[in-house]
Design an enzyme around this catalytic site. Structure first.
Site, short mmCIF file in Angstrom:
data_model
loop_
_atom_site.label_atom_id
_atom_site.label_comp_id
_atom_site.label_asym_id
_atom_site.label_seq_id
_atom_site.Cartn_x
_atom_site.Cartn_y
_atom_site.Cartn_z
N HIS A 22 -1.81 7.92 -0.72
CA HIS A 22 -2.39 7.56 0.57
C HIS A 22 -3.80 7.99 0.58
O HIS A 22 -3.57 9.62 0.61
CB HIS A 22 -1.69 7.51 1.37
N TYR A 52 1.09 7.72 9.50
CA TYR A 52 1.36 6.90 11.06
C TYR A 52 2.32 6.90 11.96
O TYR A 52 3.39 7.59 12.06
CB TYR A 52 2.23 4.99 10.70
#
Length: 345
Positions: free
Chosen positions: A144, A61
């Site tokens: 992820h 992010y």
């Protein structure tokens, strides 16, 4: 481990401890638009004041930006007063000739991404995250984007999965067994890697992203939920607004350039019409809907402003008329078997 192995009990930690609402880190990582450091700080402060005590973030992010911002705020809080999850599989490396502007044009990051699902990569990723966060431990670690929708993977996702099966998965189980983390699982937008990982490893909590919303939920309900329920695995529910689509944005999930399917736009219109009929906020209904299943422990909507985060927290306290949910089922907008009241884990 195979499906014949004894069910894991580790998921009970997440079921017993994770709050029902957390704060997702995508928006604070400037994925969709620019958010200043000051605005990010104000949003995190508002979340804390509203009682949010679960924070989800990732190196991805903002290519490190979100973790730095979370850490700037959280390192001033007592570590035993909140829960935090981050992710592994993507190592960051600073370079003068980086692709940061291509991946996150609003984040101004100097980093490139290196996919690494090995055991050493997991250890390195966690150490890097702790340094960016300025804290000494993570509660939950999600592997992820080890998923068929990730077009940035260096090879086919199943080849990368095989690396994780031998490397990341057993290493995370070891870290959990050593008490360094409380739990681990996958954070993905597709069901295939979740179902596959249950067969070959012992995960205990998944971040089920983009898979259970008022727009799209049937597959998760009928295929993912029974399997995780059988193994006593908990689910953190992510992107239940489909990256803001259900609250009115002009994007669906995380690809801002991809055209939205006409059937999704039509379904949103129908959902909004019924919501107006019953005086229900569709964002509120979407967040509650994601938390209703017994396998769900938390929802983690993102927010880029203090107002958004306090509205999200307030959404869980609103009483929605039973007639609203009944109307959705009568018009076949949600599956007939979808829970419409909270079923405690």
């Amino acid at each position: 481990m195979t499906t014949e192995s004894a069910p894991t009990t580790q998921g009970n930690w997440a079921k017993q401890h994770l709050p029902e609402i957390g704060l997702g880190g995508v928006a604070i990582g400037n994925e969709f638009e620019y958010v200043s450091d000051e605005a990010a700080e104000q949003t995190l402060e508002a979340a804390w004041k509203a009682g949010v005590r679960y924070y989800d973030v990732s190196p991805w992010y903002g290519l490190g930006l979100a973790e730095r911002r979370y850490g700037y705020f959280l390192h001033n809080q007592k570590r035993d007063e909140y829960f935090i999850s981050s992710k592994v599989g993507k190592l960051l490396r600073a370079s003068k000739h980086n692709k940061g502007a291509e991946y996150y044009p609003h984040a101004h990051s100097p980093n490139d991404v290196i996919f690494d699902y090995t055991a050493d990569g997991v250890r390195r990723s966690i150490e890097d995250s702790l340094q960016r966060l300025g804290i000494d431990s993570l509660d939950i670690v999600f592997v992820h984007d080890l998923s068929p929708d990730n077009k940035l993977l260096p090879t086919d996702w199943q080849e990368q999965f095989a690396i994780a099966e031998k490397g990341a998965f057993p290493e995370l189980s070891k870290l959990r067994d050593e008490g360094i983390i409380k739990g681990w699982g996958l954070g993905v937008n597709c069901p295939e890697p979740i179902l596959k990982s249950i067969d070959v490893a012992d995960p205990d909590v998944f971040l089920l992203a983009s898979q259970y919303s008022l727009i799209d939920h049937e597959y998760a309900l009928k295929n993912v939920f029974p399997k995780v329920r059988e193994r006593n695995i908990a689910l953190v529910m992510g992107s239940n607004l489909n990256a803001g689509f259900l609250s009115g944005s002009d994007r669906y999930n995380y690809d801002q350039k991809k055209p939205i399917k006409p059937e999704y736009l039509e379904k949103r219109d129908k959902l909004q019409a019924i919501a107006r009929q019953f005086d229900v906020d569709l964002r509120t209904a979407s967040l509650q809907f994601a938390l209703f299943p017994d396998v769900a422990v938390s929802v983690i909507p993102g927010a880029r402003t203090p107002e958004q985060v306090t509205e999200n927290v307030a959404s869980l306290t609103v009483q929605i008329p039973d007639g609203f949910w009944q109307a959705l089922k009568e018009q076949q907008l949600i599956d007939a078997e979808a829970p419409t009241t909270r079923m405690k884990p």
